[in-house]
Structure formats: C-alpha cells, structure tokens
Design a protein around this motif. Structure first.
Motif, PDB file in Angstrom:
ATOM      1  N   LEU A   3       7.016 -90.557 -22.469  1.00  0.00           N
ATOM      2  CA  LEU A   3       7.488 -89.372 -21.767  1.00  0.00           C
ATOM      3  C   LEU A   3       6.351 -88.780 -20.943  1.00  0.00           C
ATOM      4  N   PRO A   4       6.675 -88.231 -19.776  1.00  0.00           N
ATOM      5  CA  PRO A   4       5.641 -87.531 -19.017  1.00  0.00           C
ATOM      6  C   PRO A   4       5.136 -86.309 -19.791  1.00  0.00           C
ATOM      7  N   SER A  10       7.546 -79.396 -22.907  1.00  0.00           N
ATOM      8  CA  SER A  10       8.779 -78.621 -23.013  1.00  0.00           C
ATOM      9  C   SER A  10       9.460 -78.846 -24.358  1.00  0.00           C
ATOM     10  N   GLU A  11       9.259 -80.000 -24.963  1.00  0.00           N
ATOM     11  CA  GLU A  11       9.848 -80.268 -26.272  1.00  0.00           C
ATOM     12  C   GLU A  11       9.074 -79.608 -27.399  1.00  0.00           C
ATOM     13  N   ILE A  16       4.646 -74.752 -30.709  1.00  0.00           N
ATOM     14  CA  ILE A  16       3.414 -74.083 -30.285  1.00  0.00           C
ATOM     15  C   ILE A  16       3.555 -72.571 -30.432  1.00  0.00           C
ATOM     16  N   ALA A  17       4.702 -72.022 -30.080  1.00  0.00           N
ATOM     17  CA  ALA A  17       4.922 -70.585 -30.209  1.00  0.00           C
ATOM     18  C   ALA A  17       4.878 -70.165 -31.679  1.00  0.00           C
ATOM     19  N   MET A  18       5.479 -70.942 -32.563  1.00  0.00           N
ATOM     20  CA  MET A  18       5.451 -70.600 -33.987  1.00  0.00           C
ATOM     21  C   MET A  18       4.036 -70.632 -34.541  1.00  0.00           C
TER      22      MET A  18
END
Length: 90
Positions: A3-4, A10-11, A16-18
């Motif tokens: 995947l790029p 985005s996945e 990361i936010a958690m």
C-alpha cells in the motif's frame, strides 16, 4: 500487496490518535501527582484543570466552528441555560 504510504497512514489514524490521547492522560496524571504532593489543594488543581479545559475548548470551537455558528437568539440562550442547569432539554 504493497500500500502507498498515505493509504497506510489513513488506516492507522485511529490507532495513532488513541496512543496520543493515552500519552496525554499519563502526562496529566504524573503532573497532577507531583502538584498534589507539593501541597496544592486538590480543589485548586481541579479548578485549574477545568479552567484550562474550558479555555482550550473555547479556542478550538472558535477557530474550527467560526463559520458554522448559529444566530444567537433568546431561545438558544434559554436552552443553553437549561442544559447547564439540568443536563437535558425537553
């Protein structure tokens, strides 16, 4: 299948936010522990925390919701008062 980089990012945004939120909570707990051990009253610490949170949320709302603000009417003022007083609106 490769995947790029932007698709992989985005996945993993939620993860990361958690992690960032958990690091923030840990830092807050450590800071509060040190402040309370230094002799500051717990009520003062809680008051400062609420004041800083209010200012921070106000600034975020002012910046990001500037163009979405509804017209301030008496009905809106009364509803805001009821929500603040009772926590619900009929």
């Amino acid at each position: 299948m490769s995947l790029p980089v932007w698709e992989m990012m985005s996945e993993t945004k939620a993860l990361i936010a958690m992690v960032i939120v958990q690091i923030g909570y840990a830092g807050q707990d450590i800071l509060f522990k040190h402040v309370i051990e230094d002799g500051v009253n717990v009520r003062v610490v809680v008051a400062y925390r609420l004041i800083f949170a209010t200012i921070f949320m106000f600034l975020l709302a002012f910046i990001f919701e500037r163009s979405k603000r509804p017209e301030f009417t008496w009905r809106l003022l009364i509803l805001a008062f009821l929500v603040g007083l009772f926590g619900w609106v009929t």
